[in-house]
Design an enzyme around this catalytic site. Structure first.
Site, PDB file in Angstrom:
ATOM      1  N   TYR A   1       0.843  -1.194   0.000  1.00 52.44           N
ATOM      2  CA  TYR A   1       0.000   0.000   0.000  1.00 52.44           C
ATOM      3  C   TYR A   1       0.880   1.247   0.000  1.00 52.44           C
ATOM      4  O   TYR A   1       1.833   1.351   0.786  1.00 52.44           O
ATOM      5  CB  TYR A   1      -0.895  -0.009   1.238  1.00 52.44           C
ATOM      6  CG  TYR A   1      -2.262   0.582   1.016  1.00 52.44           C
ATOM      7  CD1 TYR A   1      -3.269  -0.146   0.405  1.00 52.44           C
ATOM      8  CD2 TYR A   1      -2.554   1.876   1.442  1.00 52.44           C
ATOM      9  CE1 TYR A   1      -4.531   0.382   0.214  1.00 52.44           C
ATOM     10  CE2 TYR A   1      -3.814   2.415   1.260  1.00 52.44           C
ATOM     11  CZ  TYR A   1      -4.797   1.667   0.645  1.00 52.44           C
ATOM     12  OH  TYR A   1      -6.046   2.215   0.458  1.00 52.44           O
TER      13      TYR A   1
ATOM     14  N   ASP B   1     -11.085   0.228  10.484  1.00 51.58           N
ATOM     15  CA  ASP B   1     -12.221   0.090   9.590  1.00 51.58           C
ATOM     16  C   ASP B   1     -12.462  -1.391   9.345  1.00 51.58           C
ATOM     17  O   ASP B   1     -11.792  -2.251   9.939  1.00 51.58           O
ATOM     18  CB  ASP B   1     -12.023   0.897   8.298  1.00 51.58           C
ATOM     19  CG  ASP B   1     -10.777   0.513   7.520  1.00 51.58           C
ATOM     20  OD1 ASP B   1     -10.313  -0.643   7.659  1.00 51.58           O
ATOM     21  OD2 ASP B   1     -10.265   1.356   6.755  1.00 51.58           O
ATOM     22  N   CYS B   2     -13.410  -1.709   8.470  1.00 49.31           N
ATOM     23  CA  CYS B   2     -13.798  -3.122   8.323  1.00 49.31           C
ATOM     24  C   CYS B   2     -12.649  -3.992   7.839  1.00 49.31           C
ATOM     25  O   CYS B   2     -12.361  -5.046   8.416  1.00 49.31           O
ATOM     26  CB  CYS B   2     -15.011  -3.235   7.409  1.00 49.31           C
ATOM     27  SG  CYS B   2     -14.746  -2.674   5.699  1.00 49.31           S
ATOM     28  N   SER B   3     -11.959  -3.559   6.790  1.00 47.09           N
ATOM     29  CA  SER B   3     -10.852  -4.356   6.257  1.00 47.09           C
ATOM     30  C   SER B   3      -9.620  -4.255   7.146  1.00 47.09           C
ATOM     31  O   SER B   3      -8.811  -5.193   7.208  1.00 47.09           O
ATOM     32  CB  SER B   3     -10.513  -3.927   4.829  1.00 47.09           C
ATOM     33  OG  SER B   3     -10.238  -2.539   4.776  1.00 47.09           O
TER      34      SER B   3
ATOM     35  N   ASP C   1      -7.403  -3.381   1.639  1.00 45.02           N
ATOM     36  CA  ASP C   1      -8.802  -2.995   1.482  1.00 45.02           C
ATOM     37  C   ASP C   1      -9.695  -4.183   1.168  1.00 45.02           C
ATOM     38  O   ASP C   1      -9.250  -5.187   0.599  1.00 45.02           O
ATOM     39  CB  ASP C   1      -8.949  -1.951   0.369  1.00 45.02           C
ATOM     40  CG  ASP C   1      -8.292  -0.624   0.723  1.00 45.02           C
ATOM     41  OD1 ASP C   1      -8.089  -0.368   1.926  1.00 45.02           O
ATOM     42  OD2 ASP C   1      -7.976   0.145  -0.200  1.00 45.02           O
TER      43      ASP C   1
ATOM     44  N   HIS D   1     -17.607  -3.610   2.175  1.00 43.59           N
ATOM     45  CA  HIS D   1     -17.546  -4.056   3.571  1.00 43.59           C
ATOM     46  C   HIS D   1     -17.068  -5.503   3.624  1.00 43.59           C
ATOM     47  O   HIS D   1     -17.268  -6.272   2.680  1.00 43.59           O
ATOM     48  CB  HIS D   1     -18.934  -3.926   4.218  1.00 43.59           C
ATOM     49  CG  HIS D   1     -18.926  -4.086   5.711  1.00 43.59           C
ATOM     50  ND1 HIS D   1     -18.203  -3.276   6.543  1.00 43.59           N
ATOM     51  CD2 HIS D   1     -19.562  -4.992   6.526  1.00 43.59           C
ATOM     52  CE1 HIS D   1     -18.396  -3.642   7.805  1.00 43.59           C
ATOM     53  NE2 HIS D   1     -19.207  -4.697   7.816  1.00 43.59           N
TER      54      HIS D   1
ATOM     55  N   HIS E   1     -17.340  -8.141  12.701  1.00 41.32           N
ATOM     56  CA  HIS E   1     -16.927  -7.099  11.762  1.00 41.32           C
ATOM     57  C   HIS E   1     -16.881  -5.752  12.463  1.00 41.32           C
ATOM     58  O   HIS E   1     -17.368  -5.594  13.591  1.00 41.32           O
ATOM     59  CB  HIS E   1     -17.878  -7.047  10.557  1.00 41.32           C
ATOM     60  CG  HIS E   1     -19.311  -6.772  10.916  1.00 41.32           C
ATOM     61  ND1 HIS E   1     -20.086  -5.830  10.269  1.00 41.32           N
ATOM     62  CD2 HIS E   1     -20.137  -7.314  11.848  1.00 41.32           C
ATOM     63  CE1 HIS E   1     -21.307  -5.812  10.774  1.00 41.32           C
ATOM     64  NE2 HIS E   1     -21.364  -6.705  11.732  1.00 41.32           N
TER      65      HIS E   1
END
Length: 391
Positions: free
Chosen positions: A146, A267-269, A286, A328, A340
């Protein structure tokens, strides 16, 4: 009349030249795009920002081999181009093309400023590839590839040799979710806060404490039972059902943070990424990247086909005029439940009789992928990224 004919002839020559030049410009622009699609289709993990202006190539790329191939192919075009493209890492770094994170959690942003969107995070001891600088900010690439910007205050710039020297030192990993390094044993003057997965070098032992050194040479003391030798930690990582569930549930209630990938907020990921990292695997950043890994095990909501550790993806299904949109991700924990990060880390259920029933996620369910015990190009072991042969 003769002057008119010469003028008309000259205009025709200019038009032919201009047309030829335009054709070559279009050809080179198409070649640039072809290389981008092949070598840098995802700008989050590769740079191919090249354009042509007045017979000059401008921009930057981190794809050296692709750029050399591009220049060789460019020579076949009957038009001269000069290149001002900057190949990264930048020569202005003077060899400091690596860095190690020196704070518990480094915030890495989409632009070189603190007000920019949080793109991702990196834990203390994480090696980063440095691509270029902008004032006190550096464009870096994390071990999961990333690319984004980090403030120099959170990293230690290093040459390749300095990084290898750091690798060679005896290391420990901090194992509780949160804690501290103290100036002295039994004293509460803090040197740094710490989070699970932080990597430090070890210096000495005293009173059930270990003296550790941070990557920027600061020293502190940490309770011995909060640390594990790096080798022992690596060898004990396992994506078993019990480990994955216990790790995920230990973070219940942690608040949602866009761009977060740590116990300080995720966050979710970032949550699924953290679960797997603490159990020895590095997966893409992601949800829209994670969905491309592993084996597809369900698209029809047949929950009996799922196993603990499977990743469930949610979003908008593809239509005739719109691509699928993945927004998501969560992890299956069995008993018709998944865990999650939405608002906070929580458990949801697909059982209508459960108090955790989540009709919202059920309605936007896309598919489930399995990465546990599956070969996948984008999934690495932690040992593959925190070692010299990664250089």
């Amino acid at each position: 009349m003769k002057n008119f004919v010469f003028a008309l002839y000259g205009l025709l020559i200019l038009l032919i030249f201009a047309c030829s030049k335009t054709d070559h410009a279009q050809e080179i622009e198409q070649l640039i795009e072809d290389y981008r699609i092949q070598y840098a289709p995802d700008k989050r993990v590769a740079i191919w920002d090249i354009k042509v202006e007045n017979d000059t190539l401008k921009g930057e790329t981190d794809q050296l081999q692709a750029f050399e191939s591009f220049l060789a192919q460019l020579e076949e075009i009957p038009q001269q181009f000069c290149s001002e493209v900057q190949v990264l890492p930048s020569v202005k770094l003077e060899g400091k093309t690596w860095a190690v994170v020196t704070i518990s959690v480094a915030n890495i942003r989409s632009q070189p400023k603190h007000s920019a969107e949080l793109a991702t995070q990196a834990l203390m001891g994480t090696p980063l590839k440095v691509l270029k600088g902008d004032g006190s900010w550096y464009l870096v690439q994390t071990p999961d590839d990333y690319i984004s910007w980090v403030d120099q205050a959170g990293i230690q710039l290093m040459t390749e040799q300095e990084l290898e020297n750091w690798y060679a030192q005896s290391k420990v990993v901090f194992t509780p979710l949160t804690g501290h390094a103290w100036a002295e044993p039994e004293q509460k003057e803090m040197v740094s806060d710490l989070v699970a997965g932080n990597i430090l070098t070890v210096l000495s032992e005293k009173q059930n404490y270990l003296q550790v050194q941070l990557p920027d040479a600061r020293k502190g003391w940490v309770p011995m039972d909060h640390l594990m030798s790096y080798e022992e930690w690596i060898n004990s990582r396992e994506t078993s059902n019990e480990n994955l569930i216990n790790t995920a549930k230990s973070m219940l209630g942690v608040p949602y943070l866009w761009g977060g990938t740590s116990i300080k907020g995720m966050d979710c990921s970032g949550f699924t990424k953290t679960i797997f990292y603490l159990n020895g695997q590095v997966i893409p950043r992601d949800a829209s990247q994670q969905i491309h890994e592993g084996e597809e095990v369900d698209i029809e909501k047949n929950w009996q086909n799922l196993q603990v550790g499977d990743l469930l993806f949610f979003g908008e299904k593809a239509t005739e005029d719109r691509k699928e949109r993945v927004v998501h991700v969560g992890m299956w924990i069995g008993n018709n439940e998944f865990i999650h990060s939405r608002g906070r880390v929580r458990i949801s259920s697909f059982d209508p009789q459960s108090p955790h029933y989540d009709e919202y996620e059920l309605n936007r369910y896309l598919r489930t992928k399995r990465i546990v015990n599956q070969k996948s190009d984008g999934v690495l072991s932690v040992s593959e990224i925190i070692q010299p042969n990664k250089l």
